[in-house]
Design a protein around this motif. Structure first.
Motif, PDB file in Angstrom:
ATOM      1  N   VAL A 146       8.448  -5.382   0.978  1.00  0.00           N
ATOM      2  CA  VAL A 146       7.786  -4.094   0.741  1.00  0.00           C
ATOM      3  C   VAL A 146       6.557  -3.962   1.640  1.00  0.00           C
ATOM      4  O   VAL A 146       6.327  -2.924   2.270  1.00  0.00           O
ATOM      5  CB  VAL A 146       7.386  -3.939  -0.744  1.00  0.00           C
ATOM      6  N   ALA A 147       5.771  -5.033   1.706  1.00  0.00           N
ATOM      7  CA  ALA A 147       4.542  -4.998   2.495  1.00  0.00           C
ATOM      8  C   ALA A 147       4.827  -4.758   3.975  1.00  0.00           C
ATOM      9  O   ALA A 147       4.098  -4.014   4.645  1.00  0.00           O
ATOM     10  CB  ALA A 147       3.777  -6.307   2.312  1.00  0.00           C
ATOM     11  N   ARG A 189       3.413  -1.616   6.094  1.00  0.00           N
ATOM     12  CA  ARG A 189       2.600  -1.852   7.290  1.00  0.00           C
ATOM     13  C   ARG A 189       3.163  -1.125   8.497  1.00  0.00           C
ATOM     14  O   ARG A 189       2.415  -0.684   9.374  1.00  0.00           O
ATOM     15  CB  ARG A 189       2.515  -3.354   7.566  1.00  0.00           C
ATOM     16  N   ARG A 190       4.476  -0.970   8.536  1.00  0.00           N
ATOM     17  CA  ARG A 190       5.098  -0.363   9.701  1.00  0.00           C
ATOM     18  C   ARG A 190       5.218   1.159   9.594  1.00  0.00           C
ATOM     19  O   ARG A 190       5.770   1.800  10.484  1.00  0.00           O
ATOM     20  CB  ARG A 190       6.474  -0.979   9.934  1.00  0.00           C
ATOM     21  N   ASP A 236      -0.406 -12.341   5.060  1.00  0.00           N
ATOM     22  CA  ASP A 236      -1.411 -11.304   4.834  1.00  0.00           C
ATOM     23  C   ASP A 236      -0.791 -10.025   4.300  1.00  0.00           C
ATOM     24  O   ASP A 236      -1.393  -9.320   3.492  1.00  0.00           O
ATOM     25  CB  ASP A 236      -2.145 -11.000   6.143  1.00  0.00           C
ATOM     26  N   ASP A 237       0.434  -9.701   4.763  1.00  0.00           N
ATOM     27  CA  ASP A 237       1.093  -8.483   4.293  1.00  0.00           C
ATOM     28  C   ASP A 237       1.327  -8.533   2.791  1.00  0.00           C
ATOM     29  O   ASP A 237       1.078  -7.569   2.067  1.00  0.00           O
ATOM     30  CB  ASP A 237       2.436  -8.292   5.013  1.00  0.00           C
ATOM     31  N   TYR A 262      -0.614  -7.050  -3.064  1.00  0.00           N
ATOM     32  CA  TYR A 262      -1.311  -7.303  -4.329  1.00  0.00           C
ATOM     33  C   TYR A 262      -2.495  -6.344  -4.464  1.00  0.00           C
ATOM     34  O   TYR A 262      -2.732  -5.762  -5.529  1.00  0.00           O
ATOM     35  CB  TYR A 262      -1.828  -8.744  -4.373  1.00  0.00           C
ATOM     36  N   PHE A 263      -3.259  -6.199  -3.381  1.00  0.00           N
ATOM     37  CA  PHE A 263      -4.413  -5.306  -3.413  1.00  0.00           C
ATOM     38  C   PHE A 263      -3.978  -3.865  -3.671  1.00  0.00           C
ATOM     39  O   PHE A 263      -4.637  -3.131  -4.415  1.00  0.00           O
ATOM     40  CB  PHE A 263      -5.176  -5.368  -2.081  1.00  0.00           C
ATOM     41  N   LEU A 264      -2.873  -3.455  -3.053  1.00  0.00           N
ATOM     42  CA  LEU A 264      -2.385  -2.098  -3.214  1.00  0.00           C
ATOM     43  C   LEU A 264      -1.987  -1.831  -4.661  1.00  0.00           C
ATOM     44  O   LEU A 264      -2.302  -0.781  -5.230  1.00  0.00           O
ATOM     45  CB  LEU A 264      -1.194  -1.858  -2.276  1.00  0.00           C
TER      46      LEU A 264
END
Length: 385
Positions: free
Chosen positions: A17-18, A22-23, A95-96, A101-103
């Motif tokens: 998902v990340a 990101r893309r 990192d992605d 998690y932050f999102l």
């Protein structure tokens, strides 16, 4: 035919998902595309031919996203830009996943929505499973998750995240406990383990230790449908392996000399776990750790726990004095006061406090336990027949 590794599939979800977010994919579309990829994975009859599961999922999900984008009537220049991007490879950048998690713990989300989204996008649970765990209809949970995704539309994945908020969401998830098919405490431990692999922050390990130490006592906490207080629990039913792991993780975190509130809470739990009996608990050290916790994250709930510890370390009257400044409307205030009053010998006042605590209890297990305590003291006050 080799079967798919269900755990590996679930563990791959947040990273995939990340990568899509990101893309350039919005969060909702990325999550939907990954679910499509998972369905296609399960439809395959030759899972053994997939050499790199994550790369395969990324490619399949990316194509699903592009297919959906191309099918939209209102295609824009943004879609053409996304379509022109080369297909992502097996990207191994953690990192992605950390940013995901932050999102999911974004400040625009309510705690309940953040927990639901974490279970969906990171833990990989279905909407039905999450709904069952929260005891709500599936359409209600689907709407809640959909609204959460909409709130995150346009939020870039490269924004700085707040790890303390992520830990708070996981802490709340653990405290939701268990209901129905899904054990939310187990899911919280599993997801926190994943987070611990992504960052070397001591507080992440402090939270993981705290979860393990509390979870280790679970089999002794409710017996035959009755809530059993910590002091009365059969410690032979505690999970010694989980306790050992929790203490090892805590010691490694404390060695980093960057103390935080979850490490302090875990240290208190470790002192309880390390005592052979309730009477042998090192209450002086427990109070010292509560003092650290007050310094790090002062709150009425922390003060309440400290008052009970003071009552054990210095006597019930000292505990009552520590309890006195707190708001009587604080959850479990009256239960704590009842316990300390009984220890002073004031049975009548203690019984009245247990009655009040039962009236305010938020769970049937807790209420039944408090009513039994009140009935026991009321019976003790009755004159002999």
């Amino acid at each position: 035919m080799t079967a798919w590794d269900a755990e590996a599939l679930r563990a791959s979800i947040p990273g995939v998902v990340a990568i899509l977010v990101r893309r350039g994919a919005d969060f909702a579309s990325a999550e939907d595309a990954v679910q499509t990829a998972l369905v296609r994975a399960l439809e395959r009859t030759d899972p053994a031919s997939v050499r790199d599961l994550r790369a395969w999922l990324v490619t399949t999900a990316w194509r699903a996203f592009l297919d959906q984008a191309r099918s939209d009537a209102a295609r824009s220049a943004r879609e053409e830009r996304i379509a022109a991007e080369p297909e992502p490879g097996p990207a191994s950048h953690h990192d992605d996943t950390l940013r995901l998690y932050f999102l999911c713990a974004h400040p625009s989300l309510s705690p309940t929505s953040a927990i639901a989204l974490t279970l969906r996008a990171i833990a990989g649970l279905t909407t039905r499973q999450i709904a069952d765990a929260f005891l709500v209809p599936e359409p209600t949970m689907a709407q809640r998750i959909s609204r959460a995704k909409q709130r995150l539309a346009g939020v870039p994945l490269d924004q700085p995240g707040d790890l303390s908020r992520v830990l708070r969401v996981l802490y709340l998830l653990f405290n939701e406990g268990y209901s129905g098919e899904i054990d939310l405490a187990v899911e919280a431990v599993r997801v926190t383990r994943q987070l611990a692999l992504l960052t070397d922050e001591p507080e992440v390990r402090g939270l993981l230790s705290l979860m393990l130490l509390h979870h280790a006592r679970r089999a002794a906490r409710v017996v035959d449908g009755r809530l059993v207080p910590l002091a009365e629990q059969d410690r032979s039913r505690w999970d010694v392996e989980a306790i050992a792991e929790g203490i090892d993780i805590l010691q490694a975190a404390l060695a980093r000399d960057r103390l935080g509130q979850y490490q302090a809470q875990a240290a208190i739990a470790a002192l309880h776990a390390d005592a052979p009996t309730a009477a042998e608990t090192d209450w002086v050290q427990v109070v010292e750790w509560y003092d650290e916790l007050v310094r790090l994250a002062d709150s009425p709930v922390v003060r309440l726990g400290r008052a009970i510890a003071v009552g054990e370390a210095e006597g019930p009257r000292a505990g009552l004095a520590a309890l006195e400044p707190l708001d009587p409307d604080l959850p479990r205030f009256h239960a704590a006061r009842a316990y300390l009053l009984e220890r002073t010998g004031d049975v009548e006042a203690a019984a009245a406090e247990y009655d009040e605590a039962a009236r305010r209890a938020t769970s049937s297990l807790e209420q039944e336990h408090l009513l039994r305590q009140a009935a026991r003291l009321h019976a003790a006050r009755e004159p002999d027949a």
